[in-house]
Design a protein around this motif. Structure first.
Motif, PDB file in Angstrom:
ATOM      1  N   GLU A 174      -9.387  -2.366   3.104  1.00  0.00           N
ATOM      2  CA  GLU A 174      -8.924  -2.968   1.853  1.00  0.00           C
ATOM      3  C   GLU A 174      -9.947  -2.821   0.736  1.00  0.00           C
ATOM      4  N   ASN A 175     -11.230  -3.039   1.045  1.00  0.00           N
ATOM      5  CA  ASN A 175     -12.253  -2.958   0.002  1.00  0.00           C
ATOM      6  C   ASN A 175     -12.381  -1.541  -0.556  1.00  0.00           C
ATOM      7  N   VAL A 176     -12.090  -0.533   0.243  1.00  0.00           N
ATOM      8  CA  VAL A 176     -12.149   0.848  -0.231  1.00  0.00           C
ATOM      9  C   VAL A 176     -10.953   1.142  -1.133  1.00  0.00           C
ATOM     10  N   LEU A 177      -9.768   0.716  -0.728  1.00  0.00           N
ATOM     11  CA  LEU A 177      -8.583   0.922  -1.569  1.00  0.00           C
ATOM     12  C   LEU A 177      -8.735   0.217  -2.910  1.00  0.00           C
ATOM     13  N   ALA A 178      -9.433  -0.904  -2.919  1.00  0.00           N
ATOM     14  CA  ALA A 178      -9.615  -1.673  -4.156  1.00  0.00           C
ATOM     15  C   ALA A 178     -10.479  -0.940  -5.174  1.00  0.00           C
ATOM     16  N   THR A 179     -11.203   0.099  -4.757  1.00  0.00           N
ATOM     17  CA  THR A 179     -12.052   0.843  -5.692  1.00  0.00           C
ATOM     18  C   THR A 179     -11.271   1.891  -6.483  1.00  0.00           C
ATOM     19  N   VAL A 180     -10.041   2.149  -6.081  1.00  0.00           N
ATOM     20  CA  VAL A 180      -9.237   3.191  -6.726  1.00  0.00           C
ATOM     21  C   VAL A 180      -8.388   2.548  -7.820  1.00  0.00           C
ATOM     22  N   PRO A 181      -8.499   3.043  -9.043  1.00  0.00           N
ATOM     23  CA  PRO A 181      -7.704   2.460 -10.129  1.00  0.00           C
ATOM     24  C   PRO A 181      -6.203   2.471  -9.828  1.00  0.00           C
ATOM     25  N   ILE A 182      -5.514   1.447 -10.257  1.00  0.00           N
ATOM     26  CA  ILE A 182      -4.076   1.287 -10.004  1.00  0.00           C
ATOM     27  C   ILE A 182      -3.289   2.500 -10.494  1.00  0.00           C
ATOM     28  N   SER A 183      -3.691   3.075 -11.619  1.00  0.00           N
ATOM     29  CA  SER A 183      -2.943   4.187 -12.208  1.00  0.00           C
ATOM     30  C   SER A 183      -3.263   5.540 -11.564  1.00  0.00           C
ATOM     31  N   ALA A 184      -4.184   5.567 -10.608  1.00  0.00           N
ATOM     32  CA  ALA A 184      -4.602   6.824  -9.989  1.00  0.00           C
ATOM     33  C   ALA A 184      -3.530   7.361  -9.049  1.00  0.00           C
ATOM     34  N   VAL A 185      -3.532   8.675  -8.882  1.00  0.00           N
ATOM     35  CA  VAL A 185      -2.620   9.313  -7.933  1.00  0.00           C
ATOM     36  C   VAL A 185      -2.988   8.848  -6.527  1.00  0.00           C
ATOM     37  N   SER A 186      -1.978   8.540  -5.743  1.00  0.00           N
ATOM     38  CA  SER A 186      -2.190   7.946  -4.430  1.00  0.00           C
ATOM     39  C   SER A 186      -1.100   8.410  -3.469  1.00  0.00           C
ATOM     40  N   VAL A 187      -1.422   8.405  -2.182  1.00  0.00           N
ATOM     41  CA  VAL A 187      -0.387   8.612  -1.162  1.00  0.00           C
ATOM     42  C   VAL A 187      -0.015   7.273  -0.541  1.00  0.00           C
ATOM     43  N   ASP A 188      -0.410   6.209  -1.212  1.00  0.00           N
ATOM     44  CA  ASP A 188      -0.077   4.847  -0.803  1.00  0.00           C
ATOM     45  C   ASP A 188      -0.600   4.518   0.589  1.00  0.00           C
ATOM     46  N   LEU A 189      -1.875   4.832   0.820  1.00  0.00           N
ATOM     47  CA  LEU A 189      -2.500   4.441   2.080  1.00  0.00           C
ATOM     48  C   LEU A 189      -2.460   2.922   2.191  1.00  0.00           C
ATOM     49  N   GLN A 190      -2.295   2.439   3.397  1.00  0.00           N
ATOM     50  CA  GLN A 190      -2.149   1.009   3.641  1.00  0.00           C
ATOM     51  C   GLN A 190      -3.388   0.449   4.338  1.00  0.00           C
ATOM     52  N   VAL A 191      -3.714  -0.803   4.053  1.00  0.00           N
ATOM     53  CA  VAL A 191      -4.817  -1.476   4.731  1.00  0.00           C
ATOM     54  C   VAL A 191      -4.552  -1.456   6.238  1.00  0.00           C
ATOM     55  N   ASP A 192      -5.571  -1.097   6.993  1.00  0.00           N
ATOM     56  CA  ASP A 192      -5.540  -0.982   8.456  1.00  0.00           C
ATOM     57  C   ASP A 192      -4.708   0.187   8.968  1.00  0.00           C
TER      58      ASP A 192
END
Length: 149
Positions: free
Chosen positions: A17-35
């Motif tokens: 979760e703490n790593v995903l929180a470093t990526v800006p909301i507007s950034a391109v993502s593959v929607d990785l999920q916590v855990d």
């Protein structure tokens, strides 16, 4: 199968979760999920084919222990191969006033990277079918870098 490729296939990473929180909301993502449990190989394809900034952050944290340490290593490696006009401040390449490079330095980085056959396989992929994980269904990743025609 080489040892490096085998390690990528079996090296399973837990998305934090703490790593995903470093990526800006507007950034391109593959929607990785916590855990979510994802192989390093799949994360590389996410990053290179889908330009997934969340994958870049997860990879950096996995390899170096934290993102800032990975950025330091990126800058050290760039200097080592002769990049004199490059400073990285993040792992995903999103804009930062303090981050810069030149076409010449990018060419140096690409020349070194292209010596790695695994990099070239991932780098040249236009599409990738990522298998289902413990948190998501299979994903079909398609590069937006090519236009048909």
């Amino acid at each position: 199968m080489s040892i490096v490729v085998l390690k990528l296939v079996v090296d399973v990473i837990v998305v934090k979760e703490n790593v995903l929180a470093t990526v800006p909301i507007s950034a391109v993502s593959v929607d990785l999920q916590v855990d979510e449990l994802v192989t390093l190989e799949d994360l590389l394809y996410c990053m290179m084919v889908a330009s997934a900034n969340d994958a870049a952050a997860v990879i950096a944290e996995h390899i170096s222990g934290d993102i800032s340490a990975f950025v330091t290593e990126m800058n050290q490696r760039a200097a080592q191969i002769g990049c004199t006009d490059t400073v990285f401040t993040n792992v995903h390449g999103l804009h930062d006033d303090d981050q810069y490079t030149t076409a010449r330095d990018i060419a140096k980085i690409l020349a070194v990277a292209s010596e790695n056959t695994l990099f070239m396989d991932v780098f040249s992929a236009v599409e990738y079918d990522m298998p289902a994980t413990n948190k998501t269904d299979a994903r079909n990743l398609v590069s937006g870098n090519y236009e048909s025609g």
